[in-house]
Design a protein around this motif. Structure first.
Motif, PDB file in Angstrom:
ATOM      1  N   LYS A   1       7.477   6.903  -5.259  1.00  9.44           N
ATOM      2  CA  LYS A   1       7.824   8.017  -6.140  1.00  9.44           C
ATOM      3  C   LYS A   1       8.898   7.519  -7.098  1.00  9.44           C
ATOM      4  O   LYS A   1       9.942   7.032  -6.665  1.00  9.44           O
ATOM      5  CB  LYS A   1       8.342   9.181  -5.291  1.00  9.44           C
ATOM      6  CG  LYS A   1       8.691  10.412  -6.064  1.00  9.44           C
ATOM      7  CD  LYS A   1       9.122  11.499  -5.086  1.00  9.44           C
ATOM      8  CE  LYS A   1       9.433  12.785  -5.793  1.00  9.44           C
ATOM      9  NZ  LYS A   1       9.829  13.838  -4.836  1.00  9.44           N
TER      10      LYS A   1
ATOM     11  N   ARG B   1       2.253  17.384  -2.797  1.00 11.30           N
ATOM     12  CA  ARG B   1       1.527  17.066  -4.038  1.00 11.30           C
ATOM     13  C   ARG B   1       0.052  17.422  -3.923  1.00 11.30           C
ATOM     14  O   ARG B   1      -0.557  17.923  -4.870  1.00 11.30           O
ATOM     15  CB  ARG B   1       1.700  15.592  -4.382  1.00 11.30           C
ATOM     16  CG  ARG B   1       3.096  15.281  -4.894  1.00 11.30           C
ATOM     17  CD  ARG B   1       3.247  13.837  -5.239  1.00 11.30           C
ATOM     18  NE  ARG B   1       2.107  13.370  -6.009  1.00 11.30           N
ATOM     19  CZ  ARG B   1       2.177  12.481  -6.976  1.00 11.30           C
ATOM     20  NH1 ARG B   1       3.322  11.976  -7.295  1.00 11.30           N
ATOM     21  NH2 ARG B   1       1.097  12.091  -7.613  1.00 11.30           N
TER      22      ARG B   1
ATOM     23  N   ARG C   1       3.573  13.708   0.039  1.00 15.74           N
ATOM     24  CA  ARG C   1       2.156  13.576  -0.292  1.00 15.74           C
ATOM     25  C   ARG C   1       1.417  14.869  -0.010  1.00 15.74           C
ATOM     26  O   ARG C   1       0.554  15.289  -0.779  1.00 15.74           O
ATOM     27  CB  ARG C   1       1.546  12.408   0.483  1.00 15.74           C
ATOM     28  CG  ARG C   1       2.113  11.076   0.023  1.00 15.74           C
ATOM     29  CD  ARG C   1       1.745   9.941   0.919  1.00 15.74           C
ATOM     30  NE  ARG C   1       0.329   9.664   0.882  1.00 15.74           N
ATOM     31  CZ  ARG C   1      -0.258   8.703   1.555  1.00 15.74           C
ATOM     32  NH1 ARG C   1       0.479   7.915   2.319  1.00 15.74           N
ATOM     33  NH2 ARG C   1      -1.534   8.502   1.472  1.00 15.74           N
TER      34      ARG C   1
ATOM     35  N   PRO D   1      10.035   5.421  -1.416  1.00 14.48           N
ATOM     36  CA  PRO D   1       8.721   5.515  -0.766  1.00 14.48           C
ATOM     37  C   PRO D   1       8.403   6.982  -0.539  1.00 14.48           C
ATOM     38  O   PRO D   1       9.275   7.771  -0.173  1.00 14.48           O
ATOM     39  CB  PRO D   1       8.906   4.764   0.549  1.00 14.48           C
ATOM     40  CG  PRO D   1      10.368   4.626   0.752  1.00 14.48           C
ATOM     41  CD  PRO D   1      11.036   4.807  -0.565  1.00 14.48           C
ATOM     42  N   MET D   2       7.157   7.368  -0.815  1.00 15.20           N
ATOM     43  CA  MET D   2       6.756   8.760  -0.608  1.00 15.20           C
ATOM     44  C   MET D   2       6.561   9.010   0.878  1.00 15.20           C
ATOM     45  O   MET D   2       5.914   8.227   1.565  1.00 15.20           O
ATOM     46  CB  MET D   2       5.464   9.074  -1.351  1.00 15.20           C
ATOM     47  CG  MET D   2       5.666   9.196  -2.837  1.00 15.20           C
ATOM     48  SD  MET D   2       4.186   9.743  -3.693  1.00 15.20           S
ATOM     49  CE  MET D   2       3.980  11.364  -3.021  1.00 15.20           C
TER      50      MET D   2
ATOM     51  N   ASP E   1       0.799  -1.220   0.000  1.00 12.69           N
ATOM     52  CA  ASP E   1       0.000   0.000   0.000  1.00 12.69           C
ATOM     53  C   ASP E   1       0.837   1.277   0.000  1.00 12.69           C
ATOM     54  O   ASP E   1       0.290   2.372  -0.059  1.00 12.69           O
ATOM     55  CB  ASP E   1      -0.926   0.015   1.221  1.00 12.69           C
ATOM     56  CG  ASP E   1      -1.918  -1.131   1.185  1.00 12.69           C
ATOM     57  OD1 ASP E   1      -2.386  -1.488   0.091  1.00 12.69           O
ATOM     58  OD2 ASP E   1      -2.216  -1.682   2.266  1.00 12.69           O
ATOM     59  N   THR E   2       2.160   1.153   0.077  1.00 20.06           N
ATOM     60  CA  THR E   2       3.030   2.318   0.137  1.00 20.06           C
ATOM     61  C   THR E   2       3.114   2.996  -1.226  1.00 20.06           C
ATOM     62  O   THR E   2       3.503   2.352  -2.208  1.00 20.06           O
ATOM     63  CB  THR E   2       4.454   1.914   0.577  1.00 20.06           C
ATOM     64  OG1 THR E   2       4.383   1.241   1.826  1.00 20.06           O
ATOM     65  CG2 THR E   2       5.359   3.118   0.692  1.00 20.06           C
ATOM     66  N   PRO E   3       2.770   4.286  -1.323  1.00 26.18           N
ATOM     67  CA  PRO E   3       2.949   4.984  -2.601  1.00 26.18           C
ATOM     68  C   PRO E   3       4.448   5.145  -2.879  1.00 26.18           C
ATOM     69  O   PRO E   3       5.218   5.466  -1.977  1.00 26.18           O
ATOM     70  CB  PRO E   3       2.303   6.349  -2.379  1.00 26.18           C
ATOM     71  CG  PRO E   3       1.626   6.297  -1.068  1.00 26.18           C
ATOM     72  CD  PRO E   3       2.157   5.133  -0.309  1.00 26.18           C
TER      73      PRO E   3
END
Length: 75
Positions: free
Chosen positions: A33, A54, A51, A45-46, A29-31
């Motif tokens: 970049k 953005r 976040r 990892p963001m 589930d980690t967004p």
């Protein structure tokens, strides 16, 4: 560590070992970049700060584009 891309439909996928994911505290589930410096692919990892930045940029864009409509709706 040397890796090869794996076919995934019409795209290419990179399989990241579980030990590396755990080391970087990355889950499914980690967004992530994805950037480049022109020669290298950089996957990070963001952070919550990234976040938030953005989100703020997107909010500013919407506000600039729809300011008049949003102002009328607020009345």
């Amino acid at each position: 560590m040397i890796k090869k891309l794996t076919a995934h439909g019409n795209s290419a996928a990179l399989i990241i070992d579980k030990a590396i994911l755990e080391l970087l505290n990355i889950t499914m589930d980690t967004p992530l970049k994805i950037t480049t410096d022109g020669k290298n692919l950089i996957i990070s990892p963001m952070s919550d700060n990234d976040r938030g930045e953005r989100f703020q940029q997107a909010l500013n864009k919407v506000n600039a584009k729809h300011a008049a409509t949003l102002k009328r709706l607020a009345e």
